[in-house]
Design an enzyme around this catalytic site. Structure first.
Site, PDB file in Angstrom:
ATOM      1  N   PHE A 143      57.637  -4.455  38.649  1.00 53.89           N
ATOM      2  CA  PHE A 143      57.045  -3.362  39.418  1.00 53.89           C
ATOM      3  C   PHE A 143      55.587  -3.707  39.695  1.00 53.89           C
ATOM      4  O   PHE A 143      54.777  -3.794  38.774  1.00 53.89           O
ATOM      5  CB  PHE A 143      57.122  -2.001  38.719  1.00 53.89           C
ATOM      6  CG  PHE A 143      56.568  -0.915  39.607  1.00 53.89           C
ATOM      7  CD1 PHE A 143      57.356  -0.311  40.573  1.00 53.89           C
ATOM      8  CD2 PHE A 143      55.223  -0.557  39.534  1.00 53.89           C
ATOM      9  CE1 PHE A 143      56.823   0.640  41.447  1.00 53.89           C
ATOM     10  CE2 PHE A 143      54.689   0.389  40.402  1.00 53.89           C
ATOM     11  CZ  PHE A 143      55.492   0.996  41.354  1.00 53.89           C
ATOM     12  N   ASP A 228      49.571  -9.045  36.124  1.00 53.13           N
ATOM     13  CA  ASP A 228      49.398  -7.675  36.600  1.00 53.13           C
ATOM     14  C   ASP A 228      49.218  -6.782  35.372  1.00 53.13           C
ATOM     15  O   ASP A 228      50.190  -6.396  34.724  1.00 53.13           O
ATOM     16  CB  ASP A 228      50.622  -7.248  37.417  1.00 53.13           C
ATOM     17  CG  ASP A 228      50.485  -5.812  37.947  1.00 53.13           C
ATOM     18  OD1 ASP A 228      49.580  -5.086  37.470  1.00 53.13           O
ATOM     19  OD2 ASP A 228      51.286  -5.428  38.810  1.00 53.13           O
ATOM     20  N   LYS A 257      44.618   1.739  37.789  1.00 58.86           N
ATOM     21  CA  LYS A 257      44.913   2.896  36.930  1.00 58.86           C
ATOM     22  C   LYS A 257      43.726   3.326  36.059  1.00 58.86           C
ATOM     23  O   LYS A 257      42.815   3.962  36.556  1.00 58.86           O
ATOM     24  CB  LYS A 257      46.182   2.621  36.130  1.00 58.86           C
ATOM     25  CG  LYS A 257      47.394   2.512  37.074  1.00 58.86           C
ATOM     26  CD  LYS A 257      48.727   2.707  36.410  1.00 58.86           C
ATOM     27  CE  LYS A 257      49.792   2.967  37.458  1.00 58.86           C
ATOM     28  NZ  LYS A 257      50.814   1.939  37.552  1.00 58.86           N
TER      29      LYS A 257
HETATM   30  C1  LIG Z   1      51.239   1.373  38.863  1.00 60.14           C
HETATM   31  C2  LIG Z   1      51.380  -0.074  38.956  1.00 60.14           C
HETATM   32  C3  LIG Z   1      51.056  -0.770  40.137  1.00 60.14           C
HETATM   33  C4  LIG Z   1      50.703  -0.078  41.436  1.00 60.14           C
HETATM   34  O1  LIG Z   1      49.569   0.721  41.343  1.00 60.14           O
HETATM   35  P1  LIG Z   1      49.311   1.833  42.468  1.00 60.14           P
HETATM   36  O2  LIG Z   1      47.929   2.334  42.162  1.00 60.14           O
HETATM   37  O3  LIG Z   1      50.363   2.875  42.305  1.00 60.14           O
HETATM   38  O4  LIG Z   1      49.393   1.163  43.790  1.00 60.14           O
HETATM   39  C5  LIG Z   1      51.153  -2.154  40.130  1.00 60.14           C
HETATM   40  N1  LIG Z   1      51.541  -2.813  39.029  1.00 60.14           N
HETATM   41  C6  LIG Z   1      51.842  -2.187  37.876  1.00 60.14           C
HETATM   42  C7  LIG Z   1      52.245  -2.994  36.691  1.00 60.14           C
HETATM   43  C8  LIG Z   1      51.798  -0.793  37.805  1.00 60.14           C
HETATM   44  O5  LIG Z   1      52.141  -0.172  36.679  1.00 60.14           O
END
Ligand SMILES: *Cc1c(COP(=O)(O)O)cnc(C)c1O
Length: 405
Positions: A143, A228, A257
Site C-alpha cells: 500500500f 516507504d 502522516k
Molecule cells: C497512508 C500511506 C500512504 C499514502 O499516504 P496518503 O497521505 O494517504 O497519500 C503511503 N504509504 C503508506 C505505507 C501509507 O500507510
C-alpha cells in the site's frame, strides 16, 4: 445546545459525498491526546490514530501553538520565493534522520510519486539505464497510496479495477522473499520500493534478516532502496524509523502522516545528494509543498516526538499491548502481530468479518479499524499510558471472546 442526531450527519454525508469510504457509525467532534469524543459526548480511545497520522495525540498543544502562531504570520508563499521556515525544517529533519537532502510534499502518495520520479531520473542520468527502460520492483499486497501511478502496481483488485490503463515499469514480487528480489533485478532496475512492515495489508512483518539481505542486494546491484515509512516511521514501531530494527539505511526514505501530528498534510522524500540532486529547477514541484505553515507544524511535530519521549513510550507500551493481545484466549483469534504500537489481530475466517468486532469495540469505547476482512488494526497514539493499554486490553479481550452467534 444539543447537536443533531448521529444519523442526520451520516445520511447527509451519504447524500452529498462520494461513497469511497465505509466509516463506522460514529460522528466525532473533538479530540485530546489518545481520546476522541462523538457529537453525543461519548468518549473513545482512538486505536487508529488516523492511520498513524496523529501519533503525537489529538490536538497536541505545542503543535497547535506552532500552527496558530504561524497561521497568523505567513501561510503560503509558493516556492517562487524563499520562506523563513523551510531552512530550519530541512536542517532539523535531516539531522534527526541522518539524511542529506529533503524534498517536501503534502500527501504521502505525493512523496511516493516524487520518489519514483527521482529514482527514474537517477537511473537515466547516473546509473546509465537507457531512456524509458527504468524498472522499479515493488511487493505484492503493497500500500503506497491512491494516485494513478501508484494504484497501477497494487495487487488489490478493488484498488485497481476499472482505473486503468496504468503506467508500465513496475515488477511485483512477494514480500519477505529475498530470492524473488534477486531474480527480479536486471541492469535496468533503478529501485526497490517497499514498506518495512506492510501496514494496510494487515501489519505483515517480514522474516528477521530480510532487510539486511535486501540492503546487500540493492547495494550489490546499484539499486536504490526506497523505504516507504509513511506509516512505520516517526516512532510508530518503537524506533524513529523502522529500518533501525535491522540496522540498515535506505537510500530514499518516505515520511508523511505523523510528520504533522495530524494537523496538516506534510510529507517528505529524504535521500542523499545523488538521487534528489538530479532534480533541477522546473522539473518537479508543488504549490503547497514546503510552505511555511507546513514547515512550522512539522518542526513542532518532530520536536514533541523527541522531547516528550514518544518513541521510547511506543516501544514500552507496544510490548505491553502485544503481550496482552497474545494472552487473550479466544478461539476467534488466528494470529497476533505487532512491532511497537503497530499491532493487528487476525481473526479466524469462521469468526466472521472483523468489521462487526470493530462495531462491538465501539460500544466498549474503543475505535479500531478492520482491514482486509478478517484483521483488526490497533495503532493508538504514541502517548498512550500503561493504564490506558490495560483498559483497552480488558475490553478487547471481552469483545474477542464474545459470542455473536
Ligand atoms: C497512508 C500511506 C500512504 C499514502 O499516504 P496518503 O497521505 O494517504 O497519500 C503511503 N504509504 C503508506 C505505507 C501509507 O500507510
Amino acid at each position: 445546545m444539543s447537536s443533531p442526531p448521529v444519523a442526520d450527519f451520516i445520511s447527509r454525508e451519504a447524500r452529498f459525498g462520494a461513497r469511497n469510504y465505509e466509516p463506522l457509525g460514529v460522528v466525532l467532534s473533538r479530540g485530546e491526546g489518545v481520546f476522541v469524543w462523538d457529537t453525543q459526548g461519548n468518549r473513545y480511545l482512538d486505536c487508529l490514530s488516523a492511520y498513524s497520522a496523529v501519533d503525537q495525540g489529538h490536538c497536541h498543544p505545542k503543535i497547535l501553538a506552532a500552527m496558530v502562531e504561524q497561521a497568523g504570520r505567513l501561510t503560503l508563499t509558493s516556492r517562487a520565493f524563499h520562506n523563513d521556515q523551510l531552512a530550519p525544517f530541512y536542517e532539523e529533519i535531516a539531522e534527526l534522520t541522518g539524511s542529506h537532502k529533503v524534498l517536501p510534499m503534502n500527501s504521502g502518495a505525493e512523496a511516493v510519486e516524487s520518489a519514483i520520479k527521482s529514482v527514474r531520473k537517477w537511473g537515466y542520468e547516473v546509473k546509465g539505464v537507457p531512456d524509458g527502460q527504468a524498472e522499479i520492483i515493488v511487493c505484492a499486497n503493497n500500500f503506497h497510496g491512491r494516485t494513478l501511478g501508484i494504484v497501477g502496481f497494487s495487487t488489490d483488485a478493488a484498488t485497481r479495477e476499472h482505473f486503468g490503463p496504468f503506467a508500465p515499469g513496475f515488477k511485483i514480487i512477494p514480500f519477505g522473499d529475498l530470492a524473488a528480489l534477486e531474480d527480479a533485478i536486471t541492469p535496468n532496475t533503478v529501485a526497490f520500493l517497499v514498506e518495512p512492515i506492510q501496514g494496510e495489508a494487515g501489519v505483515i512483518i517480514p522474516p528477521a534478516g530480510y532487510f539486511t539481505g535486501v540492503r546487500e542486494l540493492c547495494t550489490a546491484h546499484d539499486v536504490m532502496l526506497i523505504l516507504d515509512e509513511i506509516q512505520t516511521g516517526l516512532g510508530r514501531t518503537g524506533k524513529l524509523l523502522a529500518e533501525q530494527h535491522e540496522g540498515i539505511e535506505a537510500d530514499v526514505t518516505l515520511l508523511g502522516k505523523a510528520l504533522s501530528g495530524g494537523f496538516y498534510p506534510v510529507s517528505a522524500v529524504l535521500s542523499n545528494n545523488e538521487v534528489l540532486g538530479t532534480l533541477k529547477p522546473g522539473q518537479h514541484g508543488s504549490t503547497f509543498g514546503g510552505n511555511p505553515l507546513a514547515c512550522a507544524v512539522a518542526r513542532a511535530a518532530l520536536r514533541v516526538l523527541v522531547e516528550e519521549g514518544m518513541i521510547e513510550n511506543a516501544a514500552v507500551q507496544g510490548e505491553r499491548f502485544l503481550k496482552g493481545l497474545r494472552s487473550i484466549r479466544a478461539n476467534t483469534v488466528r494470529d497476533v502481530r505487532g512491532r511497537g504500537l503497530m499491532l493487528a489481530v487476525e481473526l479466524n475466517t469462521e469468526a466472521g468479518r472483523a468489521r462487526r468486532y470493530c462495531e462491538a469495540l465501539q460500544t466498549e469505547g474503543i475505535l479500531a479499524k478492520d482491514t482486509h476482512e478478517h484483521t483488526i488494526h490497533f495503532a493508538p497514539p504514541l502517548v498512550i499510558t500503561s493504564d490506558q493499554v490495560d483498559w483497552a486490553l480488558e475490553r478487547i479481550a471481552a469483545t474477542l471472546t464474545q459470542d455473536f452467534a
